[in-house]
Design an enzyme around this catalytic site. Structure first.
Site, PDB file in Angstrom:
ATOM      1  CG  HIS A   1      -1.974  -1.083   1.018  1.00  0.00           C
ATOM      2  ND1 HIS A   1      -3.387  -0.646   0.806  1.00  0.00           N
ATOM      3  CD2 HIS A   1      -1.983  -2.353   1.295  1.00  0.00           C
ATOM      4  CE1 HIS A   1      -4.064  -1.790   0.832  1.00  0.00           C
ATOM      5  NE2 HIS A   1      -3.327  -2.732   0.982  1.00  0.00           N
TER       6      HIS A   1
ATOM      7  CG  ASP B   1      -0.091   9.368   0.552  1.00  0.00           C
ATOM      8  OD1 ASP B   1      -0.049   8.191   1.074  1.00  0.00           O
ATOM      9  OD2 ASP B   1      -0.737  10.430   1.430  1.00  0.00           O
TER      10      ASP B   1
HETATM   11  P1  ADQ Z   1      -2.741   6.347   4.883  1.00  0.00           P
HETATM   12  O1  ADQ Z   1      -1.700   6.783   4.827  1.00  0.00           O
HETATM   13  O2  ADQ Z   1      -3.667   6.127   6.330  1.00  0.00           O
HETATM   14  O3  ADQ Z   1      -3.054   5.188   3.826  1.00  0.00           O
HETATM   15  P2  ADQ Z   1      -4.922   7.626   2.760  1.00  0.00           P
HETATM   16  O4  ADQ Z   1      -4.719   6.923   1.686  1.00  0.00           O
HETATM   17  O5  ADQ Z   1      -5.089   9.261   2.819  1.00  0.00           O
HETATM   18  O6  ADQ Z   1      -3.649   7.602   3.880  1.00  0.00           O
HETATM   19  O7  ADQ Z   1      -6.121   7.130   3.825  1.00  0.00           O
HETATM   20  C1  ADQ Z   1      -6.484   7.561   5.018  1.00  0.00           C
HETATM   21  C2  ADQ Z   1      -7.829   7.012   5.244  1.00  0.00           C
HETATM   22  O8  ADQ Z   1      -8.416   7.329   6.409  1.00  0.00           O
HETATM   23  C3  ADQ Z   1      -9.009   7.847   4.230  1.00  0.00           C
HETATM   24  O9  ADQ Z   1     -10.017   6.734   4.022  1.00  0.00           O
HETATM   25  C4  ADQ Z   1      -9.727   8.914   5.317  1.00  0.00           C
HETATM   26  O10 ADQ Z   1     -11.090   9.165   5.025  1.00  0.00           O
HETATM   27  C5  ADQ Z   1      -9.680   8.273   6.569  1.00  0.00           C
HETATM   28  N1  ADQ Z   1      -9.263   9.178   7.689  1.00  0.00           N
HETATM   29  C6  ADQ Z   1      -8.325  10.360   7.501  1.00  0.00           C
HETATM   30  N2  ADQ Z   1      -8.581  10.963   8.429  1.00  0.00           N
HETATM   31  C7  ADQ Z   1      -9.491  10.758   9.232  1.00  0.00           C
HETATM   32  C8  ADQ Z   1     -10.165  11.237  10.538  1.00  0.00           C
HETATM   33  N3  ADQ Z   1      -9.800  12.279  10.989  1.00  0.00           N
HETATM   34  N4  ADQ Z   1     -11.608  10.652  10.883  1.00  0.00           N
HETATM   35  C9  ADQ Z   1     -11.861   9.616  10.110  1.00  0.00           C
HETATM   36  N5  ADQ Z   1     -11.195   8.997   9.020  1.00  0.00           N
HETATM   37  C10 ADQ Z   1     -10.097   9.799   8.504  1.00  0.00           C
HETATM   38  C11 ADQ Z   1      -2.052   4.172   3.291  1.00  0.00           C
HETATM   39  C12 ADQ Z   1      -1.154   4.693   2.251  1.00  0.00           C
HETATM   40  C13 ADQ Z   1      -1.612   5.660   1.429  1.00  0.00           C
HETATM   41  C14 ADQ Z   1      -2.687   4.596   0.629  1.00  0.00           C
HETATM   42  C15 ADQ Z   1      -3.726   3.830   1.514  1.00  0.00           C
HETATM   43  C16 ADQ Z   1      -4.380   2.858   0.825  1.00  0.00           C
HETATM   44  O11 ADQ Z   1      -0.250   5.437   3.262  1.00  0.00           O
HETATM   45  O12 ADQ Z   1      -0.765   6.085   0.418  1.00  0.00           O
HETATM   46  O13 ADQ Z   1      -3.350   5.501  -0.326  1.00  0.00           O
HETATM   47  O14 ADQ Z   1      -2.920   3.133   2.599  1.00  0.00           O
HETATM   48  O15 ADQ Z   1      -3.547   1.715   0.364  1.00  0.00           O
END
Ligand code: ADQ
Length: 471
Positions: A172, A380
């Site tokens: 991921h 990311d």
């Molecule tokens: P993350 O680093 O966690 O994921 P991201 O892809 O942005 O980053 O996903 C975050 C998730 O958490 C989103 O679905 C978002 O809605 C949720 N989220 C964020 N803040 C929140 C809050 N305050 N309350 C509730 N929900 C919240 C890792 C990798 C990424 C990759 C994903 C998926 O780092 O690059 O995109 O996995 O493979």
């Protein structure tokens, strides 16, 4: 979705097994103090649950409490197979090797990766435990899909234990350029571990290329385009499968009367003409320091008027036991406090900072309420927040500012793209996106929405599993 769990209902063998660091459920505690399980929120679980329900699926993962052994149980049509971790293993395998070695190393070393032999030993031992649990539960000739950087040794270990299985692996997070990867003292074991999979999936094509190059140069393996050949003559493939979100689910949520009403309420509460929004896990890869500095300068110079504009930054609590994350939180809160102290009015801080988690409908309302979404990670794997914002903009309005260094930038080409290290460039682009005409915003948002609605999480899972089947 809380449901009862029955240890007796476990099917002995599963045709489709997912192996991930965490189980797909979280513990709940009822008012009377009794505990149960609920399905974890999040795209991966949402996408895989229907597949697992249709296929006699089992999910192997840690249940979240150290030093606790649990029997397998059935939840929501899926067999949950908990893997136990001791307190020391959580510190060494998870917080250490996974989050203080692999995480920074794979994100361009934006923080210094630490190399400790005892962390590595714990990582090997825990990966073996996960592989054994999967080997135990998978039916003959079944399919096992291993997830992410915490479990990079599982594919090879599992292949040795169960050569009859079809094994997929998906990373991921980014896979680094070979110059960085080569620093890893255990580079050979990690490459061989991942390459035990029949199909290795990455977020972007460049990551697959980095991996294949390392197999060739470091291990001396033959590679042909996406294919690699192990020393025993068996073959595997490595390719890009950009992950996505439950687009239809977000769209429906954002269009619901409740979420629309909540979005209107948020706008009223903030009382600003223009709302800029950032939503990130509080992680040093997300570019928060640079972004907040950019907004601070824009407010100070008056290019953004604190009377009319607010920047909402949601920073989700994350990995709070790791030192680097504690320092980051202190830095961010210092920066925000300075800006608000210097420029705020009674009841009107220019930066509205929230260190909190929200339910999905509140996130949808926030996306819906905001005029400009600012997603500027230093690196990311993908970034799902950018895609979620787009999915929630049913009116084709709103603007997305997106880092070139997020995996999502390859697909979301019509976003206002920035180099997050270039603070002046970022400031100019933030202003440009905020001031763009409705026509320009609509032109870009329509194209972004088309991409996100035709490439959702179901398509991601189906494509990966179809290719795994074909290998
Ligand atoms: P993350 O680093 O966690 O994921 P991201 O892809 O942005 O980053 O996903 C975050 C998730 O958490 C989103 O679905 C978002 O809605 C949720 N989220 C964020 N803040 C929140 C809050 N305050 N309350 C509730 N929900 C919240 C890792 C990798 C990424 C990759 C994903 C998926 O780092 O690059 O995109 O996995 O493979």
């Amino acid at each position: 979705m809380t449901s009862s769990s029955d240890p007796q209902q476990i099917a002995p063998k599963a045709e489709f097994v997912v192996v991930a660091n965490r189980l797909a459920v979280e513990r709940t505690t009822a008012d009377d103090g009794s505990s149960g399980w609920q399905t974890s929120p999040g795209g991966l679980v949402t996408a895989l649950v229907p597949i697992m329900q249709a296929k006699d699926g089992a999910w192997v993962g840690w249940h979240g409490a150290p030093d606790e052994e649990l029997e397998p149980f059935h939840h929501d049509g899926i067999d949950m197979v908990p893997v136990a971790l001791s307190e020391a293993e959580v510190a060494e395998y998870y917080e250490g090797m996974s989050n203080a070695t692999f995480w920074p190393l794979y994100h361009d070393s934006v923080a210094f990766p630490e190399f400790h032999r005892e962390w590595w030993d714990a990582y090997v031992a825990v990966n073996r435990r996960f592989a054994e649990a999967a080997a135990e539960v998978a039916e003959a000739g079944g399919t096992v899909w291993v997830q992410d950087y915490q479990l990079q040794l599982v594919p090879k270990l599992l292949r040795e234990l169960r050569p009859d299985l079809r094994i997929g692996f998906f990373l991921h997070i980014p896979f680094p350029p070979s110059e960085l990867f080569q620093q890893l003292p255990w580079r050979r074991a990690v490459l061989e571990g991942v390459a035990g999979a029949d199909l290795v999936g990455f977020q972007v094509p460049g990551a697959a290329t980095n991996f294949l190059n390392l197999l060739r140069r470091r291990l001396g393996w033959e590679t042909h385009r996406h294919e690699f050949v192990r020393p025993d003559g068996s073959r595997g493939r490595a390719s890009a499968y950009p992950i996505s979100i439950d687009t239809a689910g977000f769209e429906a949520l954002a269009n619901s009367p409740e979420v629309e009403a909540r979005a209107a309420q948020i706008r009223e509460d903030l009382g600003a003409e223009t709302i800029f929004l950032g939503v990130d896990r509080l992680d040093y890869t997300k570019g928060l320091r640079h972004r907040i500095r950019a907004f601070g300068e824009l407010f100070t110079s008056g290019e953004l008027d604190p009377e009319k504009v607010v920047f909402v930054q949601v920073a989700t609590p994350s990995r709070e036991r790791v030192d680097e994350y504690r320092r980051l939180r202190d830095d961010i809160e210092l920066l925000v406090g300075r800006i608000n102290g210097d420029l705020g009015q009674f009841g009107r801080p220019p930066v509205n900072y929230l260190h909190q988690s929200f339910p999905r409908d509140e996130m949808a309302a926030l996306y819906r309420a905001s005029d400009v979404m600012v997603v500027t990670p230093l690196r990311d794997g993908m970034n799902l927040v950018a895609k979620e914002y787009v999915a929630c903009r049913g009116g084709n309005d709103g603007a997305l500012v997106l880092s070139e260094f997020a995996g999502a930038a390859r697909e979301l080409k019509q976003a206002w793209q920035v180099n997050p290290y270039d603070i002046d460039g970022m400031k100019a682009t933030i202003l440009e996106a905020g001031r763009a005409s409705a026509r320009e915003q609509g032109r870009r948002m329509r194209a972004l929405r088309k991409q996100v609605s035709t490439h959702d999480i179901n398509r991601w899972a189906e494509t990966f599993l179809a290719d795994l089947d074909a290998v």
